[in-house]
Design a protein around this motif. Structure first.
Motif, PDB file in Angstrom:
ATOM      1  N   VAL A  41       4.938  -4.755  10.045  1.00 28.65           N
ATOM      2  CA  VAL A  41       4.712  -3.540   9.141  1.00 28.65           C
ATOM      3  C   VAL A  41       4.428  -2.574  10.008  1.00 28.65           C
ATOM      4  N   ASN A  42       5.120  -1.577  10.249  1.00 33.54           N
ATOM      5  CA  ASN A  42       5.166  -0.391  10.864  1.00 33.54           C
ATOM      6  C   ASN A  42       4.771   0.760   9.707  1.00 33.54           C
ATOM      7  N   THR A  43       3.615   1.609   9.977  1.00 31.38           N
ATOM      8  CA  THR A  43       2.983   2.482   8.930  1.00 31.38           C
ATOM      9  C   THR A  43       3.645   3.942   9.533  1.00 31.38           C
ATOM     10  N   TYR A  44       4.529   4.560   8.472  1.00 38.99           N
ATOM     11  CA  TYR A  44       5.126   5.804   9.008  1.00 38.99           C
ATOM     12  C   TYR A  44       4.640   7.038   7.855  1.00 38.99           C
ATOM     13  N   SER A  45       4.659   8.152   8.593  1.00 47.74           N
ATOM     14  CA  SER A  45       4.519   9.252   7.472  1.00 47.74           C
ATOM     15  C   SER A  45       5.872   9.640   6.834  1.00 47.74           C
ATOM     16  N   LEU A  46       5.938  10.299   5.791  1.00 43.23           N
ATOM     17  CA  LEU A  46       7.049  10.496   5.099  1.00 43.23           C
ATOM     18  C   LEU A  46       8.328  11.466   5.872  1.00 43.23           C
ATOM     19  N   THR A  47       7.498  11.832   6.904  1.00 42.02           N
ATOM     20  CA  THR A  47       8.743  12.385   8.024  1.00 42.02           C
ATOM     21  C   THR A  47       9.037  11.387   9.060  1.00 42.02           C
ATOM     22  N   TYR A  48       8.709  10.172   8.633  1.00 43.79           N
ATOM     23  CA  TYR A  48       9.032   9.034   9.884  1.00 43.79           C
ATOM     24  C   TYR A  48       8.102   9.273  11.167  1.00 43.79           C
ATOM     25  N   GLY A  62      -0.301  10.702  -8.085  1.00 51.44           N
ATOM     26  CA  GLY A  62      -1.705  10.695  -7.485  1.00 51.44           C
ATOM     27  C   GLY A  62      -1.589  11.436  -6.004  1.00 51.44           C
ATOM     28  N   VAL A  63      -2.414  11.138  -5.268  1.00 51.26           N
ATOM     29  CA  VAL A  63      -2.409  11.667  -3.919  1.00 51.26           C
ATOM     30  C   VAL A  63      -1.301  11.082  -2.926  1.00 51.26           C
ATOM     31  N   GLY A  64      -1.001  11.878  -1.786  1.00 52.31           N
ATOM     32  CA  GLY A  64      -0.189  11.094  -0.806  1.00 52.31           C
ATOM     33  C   GLY A  64       1.246  11.340  -1.234  1.00 52.31           C
ATOM     34  N   ILE A  65       1.835  10.184  -0.931  1.00 55.12           N
ATOM     35  CA  ILE A  65       3.192   9.892  -1.024  1.00 55.12           C
ATOM     36  C   ILE A  65       3.965  10.351  -2.416  1.00 55.12           C
ATOM     37  N   GLU A  66       3.285   9.911  -3.589  1.00 54.31           N
ATOM     38  CA  GLU A  66       3.922  10.159  -4.793  1.00 54.31           C
ATOM     39  C   GLU A  66       3.965  11.944  -5.196  1.00 54.31           C
ATOM     40  N   THR A  67       3.010  12.551  -4.574  1.00 54.04           N
ATOM     41  CA  THR A  67       2.776  14.023  -4.643  1.00 54.04           C
ATOM     42  C   THR A  67       3.859  14.687  -4.163  1.00 54.04           C
ATOM     43  N   ILE A  68       4.111  14.215  -2.644  1.00 55.62           N
ATOM     44  CA  ILE A  68       4.921  14.816  -1.884  1.00 55.62           C
ATOM     45  C   ILE A  68       6.663  14.505  -2.210  1.00 55.62           C
ATOM     46  N   MET A  69       6.594  13.252  -2.637  1.00 56.19           N
ATOM     47  CA  MET A  69       8.072  12.885  -2.883  1.00 56.19           C
ATOM     48  C   MET A  69       8.616  13.961  -4.109  1.00 56.19           C
ATOM     49  N   LEU A  70       7.619  14.305  -5.131  1.00 58.32           N
ATOM     50  CA  LEU A  70       7.975  15.076  -6.328  1.00 58.32           C
ATOM     51  C   LEU A  70       8.051  16.476  -5.629  1.00 58.32           C
ATOM     52  N   LEU A  71       7.323  17.013  -4.690  1.00 57.26           N
ATOM     53  CA  LEU A  71       7.535  18.390  -4.207  1.00 57.26           C
ATOM     54  C   LEU A  71       8.758  18.388  -3.380  1.00 57.26           C
ATOM     55  N   ARG A  72       9.150  17.524  -2.632  1.00 57.42           N
ATOM     56  CA  ARG A  72      10.393  17.382  -1.966  1.00 57.42           C
ATOM     57  C   ARG A  72      11.586  17.684  -2.984  1.00 57.42           C
ATOM     58  N   LEU A  73      11.364  17.066  -4.048  1.00 56.80           N
ATOM     59  CA  LEU A  73      12.594  17.322  -4.912  1.00 56.80           C
ATOM     60  C   LEU A  73      12.609  18.750  -5.630  1.00 56.80           C
ATOM     61  N   LYS A  74      11.489  19.242  -5.640  1.00 58.53           N
ATOM     62  CA  LYS A  74      11.464  20.496  -6.657  1.00 58.53           C
ATOM     63  C   LYS A  74      11.557  21.844  -5.475  1.00 58.53           C
ATOM     64  N   LEU A  75      11.110  21.372  -4.239  1.00 58.21           N
ATOM     65  CA  LEU A  75      11.343  22.491  -3.251  1.00 58.21           C
ATOM     66  C   LEU A  75      12.838  22.568  -2.888  1.00 58.21           C
ATOM     67  N   GLY A 135       0.825  -1.264  -0.125  1.00 60.06           N
ATOM     68  CA  GLY A 135       0.174  -0.223  -0.006  1.00 60.06           C
ATOM     69  C   GLY A 135       1.000   1.262   0.231  1.00 60.06           C
ATOM     70  N   ARG A 136       0.224   2.212   0.152  1.00 55.23           N
ATOM     71  CA  ARG A 136       0.792   3.809   0.009  1.00 55.23           C
ATOM     72  C   ARG A 136       1.262   4.474   1.267  1.00 55.23           C
ATOM     73  N   SER A 137       2.313   3.981   2.038  1.00 61.95           N
ATOM     74  CA  SER A 137       2.783   4.341   3.079  1.00 61.95           C
ATOM     75  C   SER A 137       4.218   3.799   3.214  1.00 61.95           C
ATOM     76  N   LEU A 138       4.869   3.995   4.393  1.00 61.03           N
ATOM     77  CA  LEU A 138       6.277   3.563   4.599  1.00 61.03           C
ATOM     78  C   LEU A 138       6.126   2.651   5.629  1.00 61.03           C
ATOM     79  N   GLY A 139       7.191   1.517   5.774  1.00 59.49           N
ATOM     80  CA  GLY A 139       7.260   0.965   6.811  1.00 59.49           C
ATOM     81  C   GLY A 139       6.993  -0.806   6.557  1.00 59.49           C
ATOM     82  N   ASN A 140       6.579  -1.152   5.573  1.00 57.17           N
ATOM     83  CA  ASN A 140       6.224  -2.622   5.243  1.00 57.17           C
ATOM     84  C   ASN A 140       7.684  -3.554   5.199  1.00 57.17           C
ATOM     85  N   GLY A 141       7.851  -4.304   6.092  1.00 54.98           N
ATOM     86  CA  GLY A 141       8.961  -5.098   6.180  1.00 54.98           C
ATOM     87  C   GLY A 141       9.897  -4.576   7.140  1.00 54.98           C
TER      88      GLY A 141
END
Length: 836
Positions: free
Chosen positions: A301-308, A581-594, A279-285
């Motif tokens: 499976v720990n579910t984390y935000s992008l800021t961990y 799309g929404v969530g992680i894909e968008t923000i990872m792209l934003l991080r790179l641009k910013l 799924g769309r999150s961090l922490g699987n495995g």
């Protein structure tokens, strides 16, 4: 951990020490467990890792450990602690603590290592140390000699940074990162090496490798791994190997677990089998382990935000024999669940799992240990908070309606549809008789003749036959309860809070099929481009707002003005790709641009960013010190609402979550239940929108993502077919403010009351909700509006225009404090903006 010994390094104790559990794990008497101080009782040892052989000799009780000496200069070390059976006689009261002796070797030619892991071969005789700069072999039978060499003599890429290692009888697996070229956008890449061992000197040799490749267009493809040169738990990995040569590698930073295979007869090739993406999150495995002689796996499976930031922890148990392991796999069971609860003494944040040949140990972030002991068919591991250290599961029979047909740590599972288990057999379920009805998890069967078909949806209501006098009386009293804004308590009903709320009469249930005469009209309307009734533009705003006179209902969005065009250009350039799309894909792209344009912190608000959405609010409360917070999109943890309760004790928080599966977990959360007991906060199984509406969802909609958008779901209701449907309730936000008595209408022109904070995280509903509030001229009664903007697929073609028009609407009554498109943003009502 093996069948003889469990060891835990505890650096945080006043006297840093190892906790040791000897022999059988179901015996927690003090004679079988102890703490032993680090060598020489020194606090200058920092232990990174401990390890044991998985299949040692029964009389061989020892463990390896590695870390750094931290007094002055940093000195890496590797050591062994051996249990001496003869010491039992010297002090029987504390035989465990007094029976271990240490042997340590220092690697004085090397300084601090960001990455340092050890692996022990199954018999527990040799330990291999792998660090940034060196590789070492430590022989437990000759502890006076330490063989070590520079790591670039072993790795084909000398920049390799090891994160996890596991060694089996005739091969090893090590995973980490290698550095790419200096001009490459991706600074490091994850890699998995297959190791063989020289038969003469036992040196490791790389014979094959596997490099995970991200799918183009996914959020994993946007990662650069620029922070890998400094150790961080974000970049952790995990490995487990079974006796058949199957390998699990967990990479939680890309949310994937890989299943690989090695031929144990000729272990020179590493073969990819499948992967689970989780799924769309961090922490699987976060951690992986084989169980039951390799027939079952446990995946942390720990579910984390992008800021961990941690959200949840679960252990998934999979049957690896009868089913294929991939992203669509259904687990045998999940811990915790409704009858295997997290003990009160245990933290909800799980840190690691490790297995012996049969049992599994879970460690939380406080260092507490819970050992799952296997149970025979018909029984499951029951968890009772006995206060023992560690906690050990006990054996308990499966509940009626469930069964378990194999030996292991997994929970019992529900009897399939068409079968039953009244409780007299917990090993298998019995077939129900023909002509009877047995649902999932049935205890008994019901004759089909006892079932009655009830059609819950009809186009027009038909009143039942009732007493005429009662009908007239009730109708008259209930009629006087409208409008609900000015009505009093409903004394004629058991629930005095019942109100007469008017709904549009043209609204029909979405479950009613369209007639053949209506179908062409629906198809025609679908071809008409969407038109948004926007409210308007950028104007000079005074420092104070007259709440009784401002009226922006008749204004429209002006797409020709400079502020709109600048917003549209900025929003489009930030995320130019339609497939993002929404969530992680968008923000990872934003991080790179910013990062590329070196944006200051004020403009770098990121989705799930603790530093932004939880920043202290300016003028949240008035002088009356009263506070109401409406929280839309509480999901299954209510994280944001709980944080608001913690920070602002005078605030009343309304938790809203429309998805029943999320809401069920929410109301059974121990943290949420504690808040509900105060009778100060409220929880409702509804979502917010611009109208009252029922929509259909399938289980597939709900389970495929951690973040579920409801936008556009009602348009696809014909595609649901005969799948199991879930009804979701969406409520008009303009009505909810009055129903919750946050606002009160005194007359047609006078409204009193105030909402302190509208906090929205609903994966796309924010547009309908805020537009509705502006159209009804209600935003001026909200002190702060904070929301995450999203890009749902169903409205993505017009999303940039809609977002920028929303900026114009809000700027009429509010001032933007921070935020960028597709991230968190906060708006403070203009009369509350402090003068600079």
């Amino acid at each position: 951990m093996n069948e003889i010994l469990l060891v835990q390094a505890q650096n945080g104790r006043d006297s840093p020490s190892f906790f040791i559990q000897l022999l059988q794990y179901n015996n927690t008497q003090t004679s079988s467990q102890c703490f032993i101080n680090y060598p020489n009782s020194s606090q200058n040892y920092y232990v990174y890792t401990v390890a044991v052989g998985k299949k040692p000799n029964k009389n061989q009780i020892q463990f390896f450990f590695a870390g750094e000496w931290i007094n002055g200069s940093s000195r890496p070390f590797i050591g062994i602690a051996k249990y001496n059976l003869t010491n039992d006689l010297s002090d029987s009261s504390n035989s465990c603590a007094n029976s271990f002796s240490y042997s340590i070797q220092y690697l004085d030619n090397y300084e601090h290592q960001e990455y340092y892991v050890i692996g022990v071969e199954p018999k527990g005789l040799l330990a291999y140390g792998f660090a940034n700069e060196f590789v070492t072999i430590f022989d437990s039978q000759n502890v006076s000699i330490l063989e070590s060499w520079n790591s670039n003599l072993t790795w084909s890429n000398s920049s390799f940074k090891p994160c996890a290692v596991e060694i089996s009888d005739n091969f090893g697996i090590i995973a980490g990162f290698v550095q790419n070229g200096l001009e490459e956008r991706v600074k490091y890449s994850p890699i998995i090496y297959l190791l063989n061992f020289n038969s003469l000197n036992r040196h490791p040799i790389v014979v094959d490798q596997y490099i995970p490749i991200a799918t183009p267009g996914t959020w994993q493809d946007l990662l650069t791994y620029s922070n890998v040169n400094i150790y961080s738990a974000i970049n952790s990995m995990s490995i487990s190997i079974n006796s058949r040569g199957n390998v699990l590698v967990g990479m939680p930073f890309i949310n994937r677990v890989f299943l690989l295979s090695v031929n144990i007869s000729d272990p020179r090739k590493l073969t990819y089998i499948s992967r689970n993406t989780g799924g769309r999150s961090l922490g699987n495995g976060k951690s992986v382990a084989w169980l039951n002689d390799g027939n079952m796996t446990a995946i942390l499976v720990n579910t984390y935000s992008l800021t961990y930031q941690w959200t949840s922890s679960k252990i998934y148990f999979y049957d690896m024999i009868s089913s294929t392991y991939n992203s669509n796999s259904t687990p045998l069971s999940v811990f915790p669940n409704y009858h295997q609860l997290v003990p009160d003494s245990f933290s909800f944040t799980f840190l690691n799992i490790i297995s012996s040949s049969i049992s599994l140990t879970l460690m939380d972030d406080k260092g507490n240990l819970l050992i799952f002991y296997p149970t025979p068919p018909g029984f499951f591991p029951s968890i009772t908070d006995t206060g023992s250290v560690p906690l050990i599961t006990s054996t308990e029979a499966c509940l009626p309606g469930m069964y378990k047909d194999q030996y292991g740590i997994n929970d019992c599972i529900l009897c399939p549809t068409g079968t039953k288990n009244p409780g007299n057999s917990s090993i298998k379920c019995m077939l129900c008789a023909n002509g009877s009805f047995c649902s999932l998890g049935s205890v008994d069967e019901i004759p089909q003749s006892a079932l009655e078909t009830v059609v819950q949806v009809i186009a027009y209501l038909k009143s039942p036959e009732i007493m005429v006098c009662f009908a007239y009386s009730f109708s008259d009293i209930f009629y006087r309860q409208y409008p609900y804004e000015t009505s009093s308590g409903s004394y004629f009903d058991c629930e005095e809070s019942i109100r007469n709320a008017k709904f549009e009469t043209g609204l029909q249930s979405l479950a009613i099929p369209r007639s053949h005469t209506e179908t062409p009209m629906f198809e025609c309307t679908l071809e008409i481009p969407s038109a948004f009734d926007y409210v308007s533009g950028v104007h000079q705003i005074s420092n104070s707002i007259d709440k009784t006179k401002i009226d922006i209902d008749n204004l429209t969005c002006k797409t020709s003005i400079d502020s709109y065009e600048e917003c549209y250009k900025y929003a489009t350039e930030l995320v130019p790709y339609k497939y993002v799309g929404v969530g992680i894909e968008t923000i990872m792209l934003l991080r790179l641009k910013l990062k590329a344009v070196n944006q200051p912190l004020l403009n770098s608000s990121l989705y799930w960013n603790e530093e932004d959405r939880f920043k202290p609010f300016t003028n949240l409360m008035s002088s009356r010190n009263e506070c109401q917070i409406l929280y839309c999109g509480a999901h299954e943890a209510g994280t944001d609402g709980l944080e608001f309760i913690k920070q602002y004790e005078n605030c009343h928080v309304w938790f809203l979550e429309p998805v029943a599966q999320f809401y069920d977990k929410l109301i059974h959360s121990r943290r949420i239940l504690r808040q509900l007991e105060t009778v100060k906060h409220h929880m409702y199984n509804i979502g917010l929108s611009n109208k009252n509406e029922l929509i259909d969802l399938t289980w597939k909609d709900i389970r495929k993502s951690q973040a579920l958008t409801l936008v556009g779901k009602h348009e696809n209701k014909n595609d649901i077919g005969n799948n199991l449907k879930y009804k979701l309730i969406l409520r008009d936000v303009a009505e909810i403010l009055f129903e919750f008595h946050i606002l009160l209408k005194i007359s047609n022109s006078i409204i009193i009351g105030e909402l302190n904070l509208l906090h929205i995280n609903c994966e796309g509903c924010e547009y309908d909700v805020i537009e509705r509030l502006i159209k009804k001229n209600l935003t001026k009664y909200i002190r702060i509006i904070q929301f995450g903007s999203h890009r749902p697929l169903s409205i993505r073609s017009s999303i940039n225009r809609r977002y920028c028009c929303l900026q114009q609407m809000l700027s009429m009554t509010h001032h933007l404090e921070f935020g960028i498109p597709w991230a968190w943003e906060r708006w403070l009502r203009t009369d509350l903006v402090e003068k600079k």
